[in-house]
Enzyme design. Structure first.
Site, PDB file in Angstrom:
ATOM      1  N   HIS A   1       0.761  -1.240   0.000  1.00 14.83           N
ATOM      2  CA  HIS A   1       0.000   0.000   0.000  1.00 14.83           C
ATOM      3  C   HIS A   1       0.798   1.300   0.000  1.00 14.83           C
ATOM      4  CE1 HIS A   1      -3.678  -2.227   0.386  1.00 14.83           C
ATOM      5  NE2 HIS A   1      -3.214  -2.853   1.456  1.00 14.83           N
TER       6      HIS A   1
ATOM      7  N   HIS B   1      -3.351  -3.033   8.170  1.00 17.27           N
ATOM      8  CA  HIS B   1      -4.449  -3.265   7.217  1.00 17.27           C
ATOM      9  C   HIS B   1      -5.028  -1.928   6.795  1.00 17.27           C
ATOM     10  CE1 HIS B   1      -8.004  -4.975   5.353  1.00 17.27           C
ATOM     11  NE2 HIS B   1      -8.753  -4.219   6.125  1.00 17.27           N
TER      12      HIS B   1
END
Length: 143
Positions: A31, A134
């Site tokens: 990410h 996450h």
């Protein structure tokens, strides 16, 4: 026989590397793209980055969506110091530049084709031991 042995050694080495990756390291790999990778055409950014970061792989289904954050890891770690919302997620205090990748059409098998959209959004994360592990979603700044 030697080729088969070499192949098995390489597969086991790859599995060992994946097994030793922490959840935080996986979060960063999947990410965070900071500074943003230059010189990629917008329509190729997602395909290139998802393959380069081993998010997609031959023989595996296409990931429906993935977001790359163009901010430093430290800025995302700072989100974990923010008070969590009612669902337990922490949000970045400021909006960040993101590239949201979404699979095109109903394509679920490689080669994966994605569309990219660059936005300024806050990032919501789950944290473990003070580190983001996450990416739970993003949302636009209030108007």
């Amino acid at each position: 026989m030697a080729a088969w042995t070499l192949c098995m050694v390489l597969v086991l080495a790859a599995l060992e590397g994946a097994a030793s990756e922490s959840r935080y390291e996986k979060f960063l790999r999947q990410h965070v793209d900071y500074p943003q990778t230059p010189t990629l055409a917008a329509h190729r950014y997602c395909e290139t980055m998802l393959a380069r970061r081993r998010v997609t792989a031959p023989g595996r289904p296409c990931k429906p969506s993935n977001t790359f954050v163009h901010a430093s890891a430290e800025e995302l770690v700072a989100a974990c110091t923010q008070e969590p919302d009612e669902t337990g997620f922490h949000s970045t205090p400021t909006a960040m530049t993101l590239t949201a990748c979404r699979v095109r059409g109903g394509n679920t098998r490689p080669p994966c084709a994605y569309r990219a959209k660059q936005v300024q959004h806050h990032v919501r994360v789950s944290c473990l031991n003070g580190l983001p592990v996450h990416l739970a979603g993003t949302y636009p700044p209030p108007q």
